[in-house]
Design a protein around this motif. Structure first.
Motif, PDB file in Angstrom:
ATOM      1  N   PHE B 244       0.734  -1.255  -0.082  1.00 61.07           N
ATOM      2  CA  PHE B 244      -0.132  -0.122  -0.161  1.00 61.07           C
ATOM      3  C   PHE B 244       0.949   1.207   0.072  1.00 61.07           C
ATOM      4  CE2 PHE B 244      -4.288  -1.352   0.491  1.00 61.07           C
ATOM      5  CZ  PHE B 244      -4.106  -2.765   0.852  1.00 61.07           C
ATOM      6  N   GLU B 245       0.435   2.093  -0.567  1.00 60.94           N
ATOM      7  CA  GLU B 245       1.005   3.674  -0.419  1.00 60.94           C
ATOM      8  C   GLU B 245       0.004   4.670  -0.183  1.00 60.94           C
ATOM      9  OE1 GLU B 245       2.049   4.948  -4.514  1.00 60.94           O
ATOM     10  OE2 GLU B 245       3.702   6.210  -3.942  1.00 60.94           O
ATOM     11  N   VAL B 246       0.363   5.647   0.744  1.00 58.85           N
ATOM     12  CA  VAL B 246      -0.586   6.598   1.128  1.00 58.85           C
ATOM     13  C   VAL B 246      -0.585   7.774   0.301  1.00 58.85           C
ATOM     14  CG1 VAL B 246      -1.272   8.078   3.045  1.00 58.85           C
ATOM     15  CG2 VAL B 246      -0.292   5.898   3.556  1.00 58.85           C
ATOM     16  N   LYS B 247      -1.464   7.911  -0.462  1.00 58.27           N
ATOM     17  CA  LYS B 247      -1.548   8.884  -1.522  1.00 58.27           C
ATOM     18  C   LYS B 247      -2.805   9.321  -1.803  1.00 58.27           C
ATOM     19  CE  LYS B 247      -1.235   5.014  -4.933  1.00 58.27           C
ATOM     20  NZ  LYS B 247      -0.320   4.379  -5.954  1.00 58.27           N
ATOM     21  N   LEU B 248      -2.926  10.599  -2.470  1.00 55.82           N
ATOM     22  CA  LEU B 248      -4.111  11.376  -2.897  1.00 55.82           C
ATOM     23  C   LEU B 248      -5.308  10.480  -3.445  1.00 55.82           C
ATOM     24  CD1 LEU B 248      -5.689  13.843  -2.170  1.00 55.82           C
ATOM     25  CD2 LEU B 248      -4.563  14.926  -3.927  1.00 55.82           C
ATOM     26  N   GLU B 249      -4.663  10.096  -4.785  1.00 53.90           N
ATOM     27  CA  GLU B 249      -5.642   9.515  -5.559  1.00 53.90           C
ATOM     28  C   GLU B 249      -4.987   8.325  -6.209  1.00 53.90           C
ATOM     29  OE1 GLU B 249      -6.731  13.658  -7.958  1.00 53.90           O
ATOM     30  OE2 GLU B 249      -5.563  12.373  -9.117  1.00 53.90           O
ATOM     31  N   ASP B 250      -5.937   7.419  -6.418  1.00 54.95           N
ATOM     32  CA  ASP B 250      -5.791   5.879  -7.240  1.00 54.95           C
ATOM     33  C   ASP B 250      -4.775   6.361  -8.463  1.00 54.95           C
ATOM     34  OD1 ASP B 250      -8.824   4.759  -6.287  1.00 54.95           O
ATOM     35  OD2 ASP B 250      -6.691   4.338  -5.349  1.00 54.95           O
ATOM     36  N   GLY B 251      -3.719   5.685  -8.870  1.00 52.22           N
ATOM     37  CA  GLY B 251      -3.014   5.742 -10.090  1.00 52.22           C
ATOM     38  C   GLY B 251      -1.601   6.728  -9.832  1.00 52.22           C
ATOM     39  N   SER B 252      -1.899   7.622  -8.945  1.00 47.11           N
ATOM     40  CA  SER B 252      -0.739   8.383  -8.589  1.00 47.11           C
ATOM     41  C   SER B 252       0.363   7.615  -8.075  1.00 47.11           C
ATOM     42  CB  SER B 252      -1.184   9.746  -8.021  1.00 47.11           C
ATOM     43  OG  SER B 252      -1.657   9.325  -6.673  1.00 47.11           O
ATOM     44  N   ALA B 268      -3.273  19.536   5.970  1.00 50.01           N
ATOM     45  CA  ALA B 268      -3.560  19.145   4.468  1.00 50.01           C
ATOM     46  C   ALA B 268      -2.682  18.156   3.815  1.00 50.01           C
ATOM     47  CB  ALA B 268      -3.395  20.525   3.686  1.00 50.01           C
ATOM     48  N   VAL B 269      -1.588  17.730   4.885  1.00 50.08           N
ATOM     49  CA  VAL B 269      -0.738  16.801   4.246  1.00 50.08           C
ATOM     50  C   VAL B 269      -1.446  15.441   3.641  1.00 50.08           C
ATOM     51  CG1 VAL B 269       1.037  15.290   4.853  1.00 50.08           C
ATOM     52  CG2 VAL B 269       0.969  17.653   5.655  1.00 50.08           C
ATOM     53  N   GLN B 270      -1.082  14.715   2.652  1.00 50.68           N
ATOM     54  CA  GLN B 270      -1.735  13.797   1.849  1.00 50.68           C
ATOM     55  C   GLN B 270      -0.827  12.668   1.862  1.00 50.68           C
ATOM     56  OE1 GLN B 270      -5.116  13.618   0.838  1.00 50.68           O
ATOM     57  NE2 GLN B 270      -5.291  15.821   1.780  1.00 50.68           N
ATOM     58  N   TYR B 271      -0.045  12.728   3.163  1.00 48.90           N
ATOM     59  CA  TYR B 271       0.698  11.223   3.055  1.00 48.90           C
ATOM     60  C   TYR B 271       0.614  10.870   4.447  1.00 48.90           C
ATOM     61  CZ  TYR B 271       4.115  14.916   3.494  1.00 48.90           C
ATOM     62  OH  TYR B 271       4.957  16.122   4.004  1.00 48.90           O
ATOM     63  N   PHE B 272       1.311   9.745   4.861  1.00 51.99           N
ATOM     64  CA  PHE B 272       1.234   9.439   6.211  1.00 51.99           C
ATOM     65  C   PHE B 272       2.197  10.368   6.795  1.00 51.99           C
ATOM     66  CE2 PHE B 272      -0.583   6.985   9.303  1.00 51.99           C
ATOM     67  CZ  PHE B 272       0.204   6.357   9.943  1.00 51.99           C
ATOM     68  N   ASN B 273       2.070  11.054   7.508  1.00 50.56           N
ATOM     69  CA  ASN B 273       3.108  11.976   8.086  1.00 50.56           C
ATOM     70  C   ASN B 273       4.119  11.573   9.163  1.00 50.56           C
ATOM     71  OD1 ASN B 273       4.341  14.686   8.219  1.00 50.56           O
ATOM     72  ND2 ASN B 273       2.745  15.587   9.085  1.00 50.56           N
ATOM     73  N   LEU B 274       4.919  11.030   9.008  1.00 51.47           N
ATOM     74  CA  LEU B 274       5.801  10.575   9.926  1.00 51.47           C
ATOM     75  C   LEU B 274       6.800  11.541  10.208  1.00 51.47           C
ATOM     76  CD1 LEU B 274       6.428   6.766   8.878  1.00 51.47           C
ATOM     77  CD2 LEU B 274       5.207   7.408  10.975  1.00 51.47           C
TER      78      LEU B 274
END
Lengths: 537, 402
Positions: B244-252, B268-274
């Motif tokens: 899995f990848e934490v991302k805004l849209e499928d395909g990106s 507003a961060v669109q990834y898993f903010n470690l």
């Protein structure tokens, strides 16, 4: 002015029924200059050395006793450049030091009975490749030191002002005096992580001397304050794996990557000291015995008033001096002994954060949960005795000298829970001599030489950890203390007269010094210096 | 000569004031009590108890379930002891019958963090029986590293999950979350005994059996970018095979890697903010409730603007790991823990203040059986986890993990 003072002294003494012997001695010393037919002469290297020997109270903290022997009024100023280098050194010391020192010393009479001695000292030096210590004294003081394993050069500026104010006996019995010391230093490392440390040391010591004929009893007590502060560490670049270490005694330390970030620490110290002296002066002999103590209390402070620990130490000092004036000879014997007993209390603290539920403001304080009393202890003993014979002694000059010294030193450090310890002992022996090679029209060429040796005694090291500090500091230091060494060197001084016009006559000098140390089985250290100086009124 | 020198030293020492040196605590007893539901003749006997603090100790309980401690350095200790057993084994110890599944995995033990021991007072500790999660967080890599140009490289973070049970589990519908991490802590556990406040919540998609994780296998989640990061930073990791990848849209991002959507976010961060230096309080939870609509969002105390955090009850948590930030001058501040002791009794921290040192926190392996690893799980990341200088995902034979 000096003639007037001596005359007044003679008159007063005659009026009182006899001149005290210390006054006879002082006037005789001064008269020696007059007897040479020179009404007003600046001092010189030989006289400076003799004055230092004969001014017995000058080696104590009792300024009031300095009135027993009054050197010629005047000053000496010196500028010295030096370089020393070698691989025989402790792990937290550099392998070379290069710098210059400027110093000036002056004796003067302010009023008929009020005298002063003042000195100013400034030095700048660059110590090369020092590591594991960003503090001034990593050995015999508070153990909560810090440093990096990266070797770097340290630039040091050191300035010191000393001032002694003292009187001759008031009403023939009581002399008073005060000693003031002011010292500042700035040390900065020249490689990441770059420390910058400021140091301040102040001392004020009032003193009194009671005179009963040829017997003198002195008492002095004073207070000192010191502060050593690391304001922070700077880095020019960023490093993913650069550790910074905090030590807590012997092999106990904690290292963190980027631990230098935001790191602050300061040591604040208070000292109380006291000394009791006894002196007996006669026509041919002066004796001084002095015993004292110094109590020192240091506290370490970190960020937000965190306290890693405190350190307290009691130092006992004992010294004895004997000067015997013979037929064209002066015998000078000096013995010194000191013992320092110190202990550090380690504080176990917890940071307490309290959040105000209404405002969300967080307040952080450090709460002490437990104190490990005397978790770190240290003891240091130094004993030294020396004898010097001055041949051709005339009161203000001599032709040659020979001397010997012997001493014993030991140190011990221990950490409890768990227990670690380290210690070593050793003997010092040495001989030295000097000779006036040439004296012609005010010029003097003087040669001196020395040969000293160190014989190691027992040493021990018992540790519970095996970390980088043990490998790079404690084990190499133990090897250092287990070595013997022989050190030889000397100096060549050329002194010449100068005419400074309206300022009058002066004496200038140039002195070249050098020495070489050879350690066994391996190791060496050499030093060389060149000094130019000036004696004026 | 030697005798004279010793006598001289002795004389000087006698003159000096004798210093009182610290001594160890001696002669006290530590007694463990089994859970109340266990029979009275059952004791926590012949088990190893580990102390970690100013020194490390390992004791063995006696037949009565206690330890007589003869000597201990006073200080603050993490005390840990545990045994694993199956549901069947545990039911044999009980006074009454239980509905516990025979295949359940339980941990009996106790983990205490920062227990103060300064005097010889007897310790009485209660053994807890906790059912362990099948799916656990096994690795978290957040420190980042340096790229080829020696610049900070922080896009290579990941979280890895591990099936620690003997049966297949499914990630479908589970939630992977981060607790709030503002400084100073907005909702520390010591002030909030029942709730956890999340700043980010991701949810695994699926209908229930779409994403199986076999026993002893892993599920890798790229926090930001599922690519081979070694191409940019040689010391980094290869996440191109992430699940899995934490991302805004499928395909990106990496189009071959499935998207793990964020369902609740305080920024507003669109990834898993470690955060590269921490703190990162990562946890896995499961619930049938509507997280977005039924669970409240709250501001920091005393504020009416800025980040809002999703509040949830601690009982929904399956597994958690508390990664604290390491200060420069001291140990991490345990008062900033976001997880209660029942969720994670300890903490772990990388050995760097700001990160960028290519370290990961990884769960230790307890044993290797039947061709697979079993990982330590005592609900105490201080003992369950270790710091690794090799953040390679999916690798459990590293020396430091054994």
């Amino acid at each position: 002015m000096r003639k007037f003072f001596l005359s007044a002294l003679v008159l007063l003494s005659a009026f009182a029924g006899g001149m005290p012997l210390w006054a006879q001695q002082a006037s005789a010393f001064a008269a020696s200059a007059q007897a040479s037919g020179v009404a007003k002469q600046p001092s010189d290297l030989h006289r400076l050395e003799l004055e230092s020997t004969l001014q017995q109270f000058g080696n104590t903290d009792n300024s009031a006793g300095m009135g027993l022997f009054q050197p010629l009024s005047g000053s000496v100023t010196e500028l010295k450049v030096f370089r020393e280098a070698g691989d025989y050194h402790r792990a937290q010391e550099g392998n070379a030091d290069l710098g210059f020192r400027f110093s000036t010393l002056r004796y003067d009479r302010l009023t008929e009975q009020l005298f002063m001695r003042g000195s100013f000292y400034y030095s700048y030096d660059s110590e090369k490749d020092r590591k594991w210590s960003d503090v001034i004294d990593p050995y015999y003081s508070i153990p909560y030191i810090y440093g990096s394993s990266i070797a770097k050069n340290y630039d040091r500026h050191h300035c010191r002002l000393d001032f002694d104010l003292y009187t001759t006996p008031l009403s023939d019995i009581v002399s008073v005096g005060v000693k003031l010391n002011y010292e500042v230093a700035d040390i900065s490392g020249r490689r990441d992580p770059r420390p910058r440390t400021g140091y301040l040391n102040l001392r004020a010591i009032p003193s009194v001397l009671l005179t009963f004929g040829d017997h003198h009893i002195g008492l002095d007590a004073g207070y000192g304050y010191s502060k050593e502060k690391l304001s922070g560490l700077a880095t020019v670049q960023s490093y993913p794996n650069l550790y910074y270490y905090r030590m807590s005694g012997l092999d106990h330390m904690d290292g963190t990557v980027a631990g230098y970030s935001g790191f602050k620490r300061q040591f604040e110290g208070h000292r109380g000291l006291g000394e009791l002296s006894y002196s007996w002066t006669s026509k041919k002999m002066d004796v001084l015995v002095s015993g004292g103590f110094e109590y020192e209390s240091l506290s370490a402070y970190g960020d937000n008033k965190q306290i890693p620990g405190t350190f307290n130490a009691l130092t006992y000092k004992l010294q004895a001096g004997l000067n015997v004036r013979g037929q064209a000879a002066l015998h000078a014997v000096q013995m010194n002994a000191s013992y320092k007993d110190g202990g550090a209390d380690e504080y176990l603290q917890e940071k307490v954060s309290v959040i105000d539920r209404k405002t969300g403001i967080s307040t952080q304080t450090w709460e002490t949960l437990y104190i490990y009393k005397n978790r770190y202890v240290m003891g240091k003993t130094d004993v030294c005795a020396s004898y010097r014979y001055y041949g051709g002694y005339t009161g203000g000059d001599y032709r040659w000298s020979v001397g010997a010294e012997a001493g014993w030193s030991s140190y011990r450090r221990a950490f409890y829970l768990p227990f670690s310890s380290a210690g070593a002992t050793g003997w010092n022996l040495g001989v030295e001599g000097s000779c006036l090679l040439l004296r012609l029209r005010g010029h003097k060429l003087d040669l001196s030489a020395y040969c000293k040796g160190y014989l190691h005694g027992e040493s021990s090291l018992e540790l519970t950890s095996d970390n980088l500090y043990v490998q790079e500091v404690l084990l190499p230091d133990q090897a250092f203390y287990a070595k013997d060494y022989v050190r030889a060197g000397g100096s060549l001084s050329w002194q010449f007269p100068l005419n400074l016009g309206k300022a009058g006559a002066a004496n200038g000098y140039v002195r070249l010094c050098g020495g070489y140390l050879r350690a066994f089985p391996t190791g060496f250290y050499n030093d060389i210096s060149l000094a130019v100086g000036l004696f004026t009124f | 000569m030697k005798r004279i020198s010793y006598l001289f030293v002795l004389g000087l020492l006698l003159m000096a004031c004798k210093r009182e040196v610290p001594v160890a605590i001696d002669s006290f007893r530590m007694q463990f009590a089994m859970p109340e539901e266990c029979r009275d003749d059952i004791f926590y006997a012949e088990q190893t108890v580990n102390f970690r603090g100013p020194a490390q100790y390992s004791f063995r309980t006696d037949a009565r379930g206690g330890v007589d401690i003869q000597s201990l350095i006073p200080g603050i200790y993490d005390i840990n002891t545990y045994i694993e057993m199956s549901g069947r084994e545990y039911k044999a110890l009980l006074k009454e019958a239980s509905t516990l599944s025979d295949d359940a995995r339980l941990m009996l033990g106790v983990s205490l963090l920062n227990r103060r021991i300064f005097s010889a007072e007897d310790l009485n500790l209660q053994i807890l029986a906790m059912q362990l999660s099948d799916l656990v967080i096994s690795k978290v890599y957040y420190s980042g590293t340096k790229d080829k140009m020696d610049r900070n490289y922080t896009v290579d973070g990941y979280v890895e999950l591990f099936n620690n049970s003997d049966h297949t589990v499914y990630a479908d519908g589970l939630y992977l979350a981060l607790a709030e991490s503002v400084s100073p802590a907005a909702y520390p556990a010591k002030d909030n005994p029942d709730s956890i406040y999340a700043r980010q919540i991701c949810r695994f998609p699926g209908a229930g059996t779409d994403f199986p994780v076999e026993p002893g296998k892993t599920l890798l989640v790229a926090a930001r970018s599922a690519r081979n990061h070694k191409e940019s930073a040689p010391t980094s990791v290869d996440l191109s095979q992430a699940d899995f990848e934490v991302k805004l849209e499928d395909g990106s991002g990496n189009p071959d890697v499935r998207r793990l959507p964020i369902v609740s976010n305080s920024t507003a961060v669109q990834y898993f903010n470690l955060l590269s230096g921490g703190p990162n309080a990562v946890f896995l939870f499961a619930t049938d409730e509507d997280v977005v609509n039924d669970w409240p969002e709250v501001y920091q105390r005393g504020k009416t603007s800025g980040e809002r955090f999703r509040r949830m009850h601690k009982s929904v948590v399956l597994d958690a790991v508390e990664c604290l930030k390491k200060p420069a001058q001291s140990d991490p501040d345990v008062n900033t823990k976001r997880f209660q002791d029942e969720i994670d009794a300890g903490y772990i921290t990388i050995n760097a203040v700001n990160g960028y040192n290519c370290q990961s926190v990884e769960r230790r392996a307890s044993r290797f059986e039947n061709g697979r690893y079993y990982l330590v799980d005592t609900n105490n990341s201080s003992t369950d986890f270790t710091v690794s200088n090799d953040p390679t995902p999916g690798k459990y034979d590293k020396e430091g993990l054994q």
